[in-house]
Structure formats: C-alpha cells, structure tokens
Design a protein around this motif. Structure first.
Motif, PDB file in Angstrom:
ATOM      1  N   UNK A 112     -45.014  48.977  26.297  1.00 39.75           N
ATOM      2  CA  UNK A 112     -45.977  49.293  25.959  1.00 39.75           C
ATOM      3  C   UNK A 112     -46.324  50.770  26.540  1.00 39.75           C
ATOM      4  N   UNK A 113     -46.135  50.967  27.661  1.00 39.22           N
ATOM      5  CA  UNK A 113     -46.262  52.110  28.095  1.00 39.22           C
ATOM      6  C   UNK A 113     -45.329  53.184  27.620  1.00 39.22           C
ATOM      7  N   UNK A 114     -44.167  52.894  27.518  1.00 41.44           N
ATOM      8  CA  UNK A 114     -43.049  53.735  26.825  1.00 41.44           C
ATOM      9  C   UNK A 114     -43.642  54.235  25.513  1.00 41.44           C
ATOM     10  N   UNK A 115     -43.991  53.218  24.643  1.00 40.54           N
ATOM     11  CA  UNK A 115     -44.420  53.244  23.278  1.00 40.54           C
ATOM     12  C   UNK A 115     -45.553  54.164  23.402  1.00 40.54           C
ATOM     13  N   UNK A 116     -46.514  53.912  24.012  1.00 42.46           N
ATOM     14  CA  UNK A 116     -47.690  54.697  24.053  1.00 42.46           C
ATOM     15  C   UNK A 116     -47.458  56.297  24.228  1.00 42.46           C
ATOM     16  N   UNK A 117     -46.524  56.409  25.261  1.00 36.14           N
ATOM     17  CA  UNK A 117     -46.104  58.043  25.540  1.00 36.14           C
ATOM     18  C   UNK A 117     -45.360  58.559  24.283  1.00 36.14           C
ATOM     19  N   UNK A 118     -44.573  57.903  23.678  1.00 33.75           N
ATOM     20  CA  UNK A 118     -43.869  58.259  22.563  1.00 33.75           C
ATOM     21  C   UNK A 118     -44.935  58.485  21.268  1.00 33.75           C
ATOM     22  N   UNK A 119     -45.940  57.553  21.093  1.00 33.23           N
ATOM     23  CA  UNK A 119     -46.990  57.802  20.273  1.00 33.23           C
ATOM     24  C   UNK A 119     -47.789  59.121  20.308  1.00 33.23           C
ATOM     25  N   UNK A 120     -48.152  59.313  21.692  1.00 35.85           N
ATOM     26  CA  UNK A 120     -48.655  60.648  22.054  1.00 35.85           C
ATOM     27  C   UNK A 120     -47.865  61.976  21.842  1.00 35.85           C
ATOM     28  N   UNK A 121     -46.488  61.765  22.050  1.00 33.85           N
ATOM     29  CA  UNK A 121     -45.637  62.999  21.524  1.00 33.85           C
ATOM     30  C   UNK A 121     -45.760  63.278  19.767  1.00 33.85           C
ATOM     31  N   UNK A 122     -45.418  61.933  19.279  1.00 24.07           N
ATOM     32  CA  UNK A 122     -45.717  62.180  17.896  1.00 24.07           C
ATOM     33  C   UNK A 122     -46.968  62.567  17.053  1.00 24.07           C
ATOM     34  N   UNK A 123     -47.965  62.403  17.881  1.00 19.92           N
ATOM     35  CA  UNK A 123     -49.195  62.742  17.200  1.00 19.92           C
ATOM     36  C   UNK A 123     -49.237  64.291  17.542  1.00 19.92           C
ATOM     37  N   UNK A 124     -48.974  64.915  18.861  1.00 19.76           N
ATOM     38  CA  UNK A 124     -49.164  66.287  19.131  1.00 19.76           C
ATOM     39  C   UNK A 124     -48.194  67.213  18.217  1.00 19.76           C
TER      40      UNK A 124
END
Length: 286
Positions: free
Chosen positions: A148-160
C-alpha cells in the motif's frame, strides 16, 4: 344497564424495578498477564544499543552470520536497483518476508543470554517454528502495508505529473529534482505516515511473539500502545535505527555485518525495557 367503565379504584400492579429489568454484564477478572507500558526517557535507546553490543560481543560468530544475511539482502536490492529497478518493490517484499525471521534469531540469542543460557546458532535458526502462525500473520500485515505504501507513493507521482503510473526510476528522478519541491514534500509526508504505521506495528511485536507466544494482532496492538505511551522516545529510537541503517548503506552494505546484529539485539532490549508484564491478582481467599 351494565356499566363497562373501568373502576378507577382498582389496584394497578407495580412496575418491575429497573434493577430487575437490566443487569449489566461484568466480565470476569482476567487470568492472563497484562502488558504494562513502562515510561521511557531519551537515554533508554542508548542503553538498548549498549546492551545489544554486549550481546553481539558475547556471541560474535552468530551475530556475524546474521549480519552477512542482512548484507546479502542489501547487496541484492542494490543489484536489482541498478539493473532492473522495476523489480525493486518485489525484491523488497521478499526481504520483508525473510527479515523478521532473521531478526527473531537475534532476539533468541539475547533472550537466552538473559535467562543465563548459552546462545546457539541452531536454536536461533529454529526459534520461529513454534510461532509460525503468529509470525506468518504479522509478516502478511507488514507486506500489505508495504505494498500500500508503494502504491500510494506512485499515486502521488501520477497526481502531480499527470503521466500515469511511473517506474521506480521515474520516481527517483523526480525526487532528486529541486524544481519539484511540492511533490517531494507530499511524497515524503505520505511515506512518513506509512513508515510510522509500519514502525509502530513492528517495533516490539516480534520480540513479544517470541517471549510470550502471543498472537499477531495482540502483539501489533501492544507495539502501537508502546509508541503512543512514549512517542518522543520511540521516535528517537526510530531515528537512531534509520541513522545506523543509512551508515551501513554508505559502506556499500558492509556495515550490516555489525549494524544488523547490533540493531537486532538492541530491539530485544527495547521490548524488554518498554513492556512490563503484570501477573493477575490472586482471587481472594487464596
């Protein structure tokens, strides 16, 4: 003509007392030892490290064996990161699966020394077999949190950046770009939340499973209680762990030969220093 009206003078049966209508459930007194959180100071983590160093010096061969295992995992992660960075998360999950069992071996060495028993490599390698169900559940929880940590980090990247899910290389390039300060702050905040959750769940749970043969949920809850009871001291302990791991990585992982077993032994003493077990009171008349 018959009068069907109700006789006002007829006696009315009294309502049952409230005490008879509802009896609250009072659980019986616990017959199991209760975990009591011990107040800690900022000097306690340094004492844990000192005691861990004494344990390492008492059984250096065992410590170096586990240190070599940690070094091998670090070297594997570095090799995969340089050649196939997209597989880093998968390898990290594998290390997270193996790491707790290696750490429990070091806890067993410290536990045996505390009991006055001679540390043995064989006993440390097999100490988890009677706790396999609890360890399996706890490791599963940690792996889910890591994913979940890794997925959340990638989502933050995609949003920005509005570019979809990036590769691990893309995330690292964005982190080290000084023009992306807003992204870096949010990325670190999200990572910090998950890191604190993983740390709080695991900081004393594995030593507790070894010591009390408890289930994974009870161990994780007790571990979180320890962090909430002594937040400043436990954050300081987490900072020391991070600092020592960073020093080991700066030596191309060679530092894990010493730092790995040192932190393992010290973590046992952190559990013993932070949690005290209170036996239940004996029933009256005994």
């Amino acid at each position: 003509m018959t009068d069907h009206s109700t006789d006002a003078s007829a006696p009315v049966p009294p309502a049952p007392p409230l005490a008879d209508a509802y009896q609250p459930y009072v659980p019986p007194p616990s017959t199991m030892p209760q975990a009591v959180m011990v107040p800690l100071g900022l000097a306690d983590p340094l004492r844990w490290l000192a005691r861990g160093w004494r344990d390492f010096r008492a059984a250096p061969g065992i410590g170096l064996f586990y240190g070599a295992c940690f070094w091998a995992m670090a070297a594997l992660l570095a090799l995969v990161f340089r050649n196939q960075p997209e597989y880093v998360m998968s390898i990290a999950s594998g290390c997270l699966l193996v790491g707790p069992f290696l750490a429990m071996g070091l806890y067993e060495v410290s536990r045996r020394r505390e009991l006055g028993l001679k540390p043995e490599l064989g006993a440390s390698l097999t100490c988890w077999d009677s706790h396999i169900r609890s360890m399996g559940m706890l490791v599963l929880v940690l792996i889910v949190l890591e994913l979940l940590w890794g997925r959340a980090s990638l989502v933050v990247f995609a949003v920005f950046f509005n570019t979809g899910m990036p590769s691990t290389t893309g995330v690292l390039q964005a982190i080290f770009n000084p023009e992306n300060i807003e992204f870096v702050l949010v990325y670190l905040a999200v990572g910090g939340i998950f890191a604190l959750l993983v740390y709080s769940t695991a900081v004393v749970s594995i030593p507790m499973i070894l010591d009390r043969d408890t289930d994974a949920i009870s161990a994780a809850i007790t571990s979180i209680r320890v962090v909430f009871a002594n937040p400043i001291t436990l954050l300081w302990w987490g900072f020391l762990i991070t600092l020592l791991i960073a020093l080991a990585l700066l030596t191309w992982g060679v530092g894990f030969l010493l730092i790995g077993p040192l932190l393992g032994h010290a973590s046992w003493h952190a559990y013993r220093g932070a949690v005290r077990w209170q036996e239940p009171a004996a029933p009256r008349g005994q």
